[in-house]
Structure formats: C-alpha cells, structure tokens
Write an enzyme that holds these catalytic residues in place. Sequence first.
Site, PDB file in Angstrom:
ATOM      1  N   HIS A 502     -15.634  -1.121 -29.450  1.00 50.61           N
ATOM      2  CA  HIS A 502     -17.036  -1.764 -30.055  1.00 50.61           C
ATOM      3  C   HIS A 502     -17.189  -1.305 -31.548  1.00 50.61           C
ATOM      4  CE1 HIS A 502     -18.735  -2.384 -26.160  1.00 50.61           C
ATOM      5  NE2 HIS A 502     -18.081  -1.417 -25.883  1.00 50.61           N
ATOM      6  N   LYS A 601     -19.193  30.878 -42.033  1.00 48.17           N
ATOM      7  CA  LYS A 601     -19.239  31.145 -40.499  1.00 48.17           C
ATOM      8  C   LYS A 601     -20.447  30.874 -39.906  1.00 48.17           C
ATOM      9  CE  LYS A 601     -17.287  32.461 -36.727  1.00 48.17           C
ATOM     10  NZ  LYS A 601     -16.617  31.485 -36.087  1.00 48.17           N
TER      11      LYS A 601
HETATM   12  C1  AGP Z   1     -17.287  25.116 -35.691  1.00 44.99           C
HETATM   13  O1  AGP Z   1     -15.902  25.495 -35.874  1.00 44.99           O
HETATM   14  C2  AGP Z   1     -18.251  25.582 -37.015  1.00 44.99           C
HETATM   15  N1  AGP Z   1     -17.887  26.970 -37.409  1.00 44.99           N
HETATM   16  C3  AGP Z   1     -19.587  25.002 -36.835  1.00 44.99           C
HETATM   17  O2  AGP Z   1     -19.796  23.791 -36.188  1.00 44.99           O
HETATM   18  C4  AGP Z   1     -20.529  26.228 -35.752  1.00 44.99           C
HETATM   19  O3  AGP Z   1     -20.070  26.016 -34.478  1.00 44.99           O
HETATM   20  C5  AGP Z   1     -21.813  25.898 -36.064  1.00 44.99           C
HETATM   21  O4  AGP Z   1     -22.110  26.252 -37.297  1.00 44.99           O
HETATM   22  C6  AGP Z   1     -22.638  26.526 -35.018  1.00 44.99           C
HETATM   23  O5  AGP Z   1     -22.606  27.944 -35.080  1.00 44.99           O
HETATM   24  P1  AGP Z   1     -23.235  29.087 -33.901  1.00 44.99           P
HETATM   25  O6  AGP Z   1     -22.408  28.655 -32.663  1.00 44.99           O
HETATM   26  O7  AGP Z   1     -22.947  30.252 -34.497  1.00 44.99           O
HETATM   27  O8  AGP Z   1     -24.539  28.602 -33.797  1.00 44.99           O
END
Ligand code: AGP
Length: 606
Positions: A502, A601
């Site tokens: 698609h 992070k």
């Molecule tokens: C993934 O590798 C990232 N660091 C990011 O997508 C992360 O999972 C997202 O910011 C959510 O963070 P959390 O699990 O701490 O809520």
Amino acid sequence: MCGIVGYKGKKDACGILIEALKRLEYRGYDSAGIAVWHEGKVEVARKKGKVDELRKVIADGSFTGKMGLAHTRWATHGTPSEHNAHPHKAGDVVVVHNGIIENYIELKERLRKEGHKFLSDTDTEVIPHLIASYLKKGMDFVDAVRSALKELKGSYALGIIRETDKMLIAARKESPLIIGVGAGEYFIASDAPAIINRTKRFIFLEDDDIAIFADGTVRLIDLEGKTVKREIHQVQWSDAMAEKGGFKHFMLKEIFEQPRAISDTLIGRVKEERGEVAFEELKLPDLAKVKKIWMVACGTSYHACMIGKYLFESVLHIPVETDIASEFRYREPILKKDDMLVLVSQSGETADTIAAMKEGKKRGVYTLSICNVLGSTLARDADGVIFTHAGPEIGVASTKAFTTQISVLFLLMLHIGERLGKLNKQDISRYINEIKQIPHKVQSILDMSGQIEEMARRYMVHRDFLYLGRGINYPAVLEGALKLKEISYIHAEAYAAGEMKHGPIALIDENMPVVFVSPHDHTYKKTCSNVEEVISRRGRVLIFTDDPLHEMADRVETFFVLPQTIYALQPILSVVPLQLLAYYIANFLGTDVDQPRNLAKSVTVE
Ligand code: AGP
C-alpha cells in the site's frame, strides 16, 4: 541495580568504602549505607539520597575500623527510605545484598514465629535474621551462613560481617560479585569500577561460591563447605571500561544483561507448580467489570503496549486499545468508568505518560503503571504498580526495559486470565514454563552476536532500511527500526508486512535492505509472499526466523535462525538481534551510542 562494596585490610575502611560507593554513583541509586567493624562493634549508618548525605552522617569520625561493608540501593522491595536502605542488621549480623530473595515472605513468617522482629519492607532483611537464627542454635559463623544460603531462593550477591567475629564473608548466586586482591588487603564489589583504582587483580566469583576473608587470606568454599579454586585475573581495564563491565557501551552491556533482567522480573511472581502468577501488594479493580483495557506510553514503551494488545486479545479475548501518550488526552478517548488504564514507562517520569495517567484519574478509571524506577511519579501516583526488575538503564536507547516490559505484560495477562477464569492452572503452568525458558533462549541469541556484527558490517553503508513483520512481531519490527534510527541516524521505517503493497513498496530497489521477522506461525505464508515481492524488486532481504527450513532461506542474502517459542513470547526473542544489528551498525559508524544526538533518557517535557 544496587551496588556492593566491602573491605578487609590494614587501612581505614570507611574512606575506601565511601570512595568506592562514589565510583558506583553513575549507575543510579536512591539510598546508601555503610557498616564498619571495630573491636567487636559494628557501626551502621544509612541515609536516603546521595552518598554525600551519608558522608555527612559519618563525618564525626566515629566510623574507624579496618573492615567494613557499604551499599547503594536501587529499590525493588519497599520504598526508597532510610529504614529500607542497607546494611540490614539482626542480632550482631550485618548484611548488604544485591538481588531478589524469592521466598522471603515464607522465611519472614517462619522467623517471626521464632521471635524475630523485622524493621524494613525489604526481602534482604530475612538474610541476617536467618543467619542469626542458625548462630543461636550454636553453629559457627561460616556454617550459619552456609545453612542460611541453602534456604534462599532467588538471586544474591552478599557481604556479611558480625560483631563477634573478625571475618568478612561474601557469597554469590546469579548476581555479580568480584573480589579485588590488593597487597595485604581484599575488596569485594558488585562492579569492577568501584575498586579498579585500587587493584586490577580480580577473582570473579561463580554461583554458590562463598568467600571467607580471615587472617590476611581468602578461602573459597561451596555451599557444602568444600574448597573451590578460582583464578586471579589481571585485567587491563580503564575506569571507563570497568564502568561498562568490559563492554564498549552501556547499550551493549544492557543488551547482554537481558537474560538476567528477565529472570529477575519473573522471580517471586511465577509459581509454576501452583499454576499461579502473583504480584505482591497489587490490588486490581473488580476485573469482571473491566470491559476494555487501555495501554498508553511513548516510544519503546509504546511498542511494549502494542505487544500487550496482541497478548490480551489473542489469549484472553479482552479488547485492548493502545495509544501514544502524547495523543491520548487530546483526542477525547471514550473512557468508561470500569475501564482500566495501563501506563508503561521505564523511567516513570515521561511527561506525556504522566499526563495520560492524570487524564485517566480525572475520568475515574483505575490506573496501573508498569515501571522500572521505584519511587518515580508513575510508580507513586498510579492506583497500582508493577515493577520491571531490569535494573538501571543508562543507555538512552531502551533495550532491557523493553523485554522486561513485555515479560510483565505477559505475566499480567496470565494473572488476569486466571482471576477471570479464562485460563486454568494447567494453562498457566504451561505458559510459565515457556517464559522461564526465555532467558536461556535470549542468551543463545547473544551467543551468536558475532554473526550479527558481521551482518552490520555488510549493511552499514545503507542510508535507508525497511523493517517488516506481522502479528505480534509487527511491534517488534517497529522497535527494531526505532533502535536503528535513534543510535545510527540512519533512516529506518517499519510497517506491518501486509501494508508494504500500500505504499512502501515504491521505495524498494537494490539499495534498500529489508529486514523481515518471519516466524513459522499463522502469518508465515503471507510473509513469504512479501519476501518474494521484495526479491523481485531487487531489494536486499534479511530474514530473522525461528524456522531453519524457511522456504525463502536460499533465496535471500541474509538468514538468521532464532530459538523457537510460543507466539505470545516471540517478540522478546525477535527484538534481540534487531537491537544488536542497530548497535553494531552505529558502533561501526562511530556515533555516540549511549547518548545519541538530540535525545534524552527521560523526556520530562510534553
Ligand atoms: C527508546 O529507545 C527511547 N529511549 C524512548 O523512545 C523511550 O522509550 C520513551 O521516551 C519512553 O520513555 P519511558 O519508557 O521512560 O517512559
């Protein structure tokens, strides 16, 4: 994860221990404590917060002595607080512990009947009490420790001292612990960086080893008291290498920690013989009334939610709606009073996910968070919480948090299935048996990491990748593509394989690697057709499959065989080589793997 350090030698233990704790600070922790032995007395101090806070408490110089233990705690059982911080003391026995004691509730009940009083909410506190109870029966220190260890189920790295003995004892089972050998002195540490500035000569303890430090030497025995021999290794690690446990990046270390992280997440929750999954202190709402479950998160955690949807819908036939947290509250979701809202987050501090929880609360629904960080906002403020026991995740790209989130969602599905009478005890035992094999299967993939590294070398020159998968592996390929773009800055897109026709098919030519996850499940034939379509457009195909006889095996450029498991658990296995592929490509390209550009992070702004 918690950090352990210990010292026995001729120097001032306190200064050495505090310095060693400071060297472990990068791992994250919520409280710290120290115990120093001096002429038949052990002084103990504990403090919530940073090592510097602990240092203030002991600044009066009362902690003098040449033997001691110290600990940084990353809470798993009981909130971050002074009374839950280590060391824990019972009678004259003082213990620091990393790991999780699975049978601590049973042991606590038994010891309470013997008159023991517990002062913390931790699983650890049963250990000094158990040793003290054997000492009371007339055993010597070493035998009391051996007898206690034999009763512990779960994982431990331990440092143990007692007031009326000049001995330091260390022990390990499924939780790392090393001995540093100095000149006339010994150190113990859960992690090399704690002591790498003091010595580069290490003994790596193995499971069921007990180390006894006395009279200027160390003796190693097993649980039966028989002598064991371990070599002293001379390492050439720099500080930075030691922090990463010898791995080049935290991300790689964390990928390799997944077997243990998943095991730790299962410990204490799965009762295979009883056909039960139990979550301590979790009070769910009246499940019979729950007509719909919402699963909401961001990024990698959102991919875990998508897998949760496949799990709950395919096994329990309970409707699940997933949502990206930043969309959830702006789209007027039709939440009903008896719905349940599950928020998934490694950090527990993601602003959009917190906002989604608040929205749920405002609308009066039950909120359940699945978090990796005890004491985080989502863990504190949701109506219920289940922790993943992945340990601190330092690399920005989430890896072990993801596979432990899937593990928790799987356990939650079993727990709810049992309570609703949708799964019987035999079903649950069967599922538990499957997930208990997952850590070994992940390990077997990690053991083939060399093959993935070679793959990465071949494909690193490409600037665009396509990832395709079906069913429960669709979120796994989304996650694989996210990993690649995050850390290598290569453009990667993922689609449900059926969507290829698609639109995305227009992208395919001889410069486009197409990564397929194609297990031999009910989606197999359809995915084979998609592979065929890519080959006929000269796309460069990589297949990850659990079927060594996959019918497209000889027709594609790259073929990687995964261990087999049940459909519900496939994404845990299929994502691991995708994490490794992304990692090795980024490493070859020389990007900042642990702190990729523009990313944080924890995303604490909406
Ligand atoms: C993934 O590798 C990232 N660091 C990011 O997508 C992360 O999972 C997202 O910011 C959510 O963070 P959390 O699990 O701490 O809520």
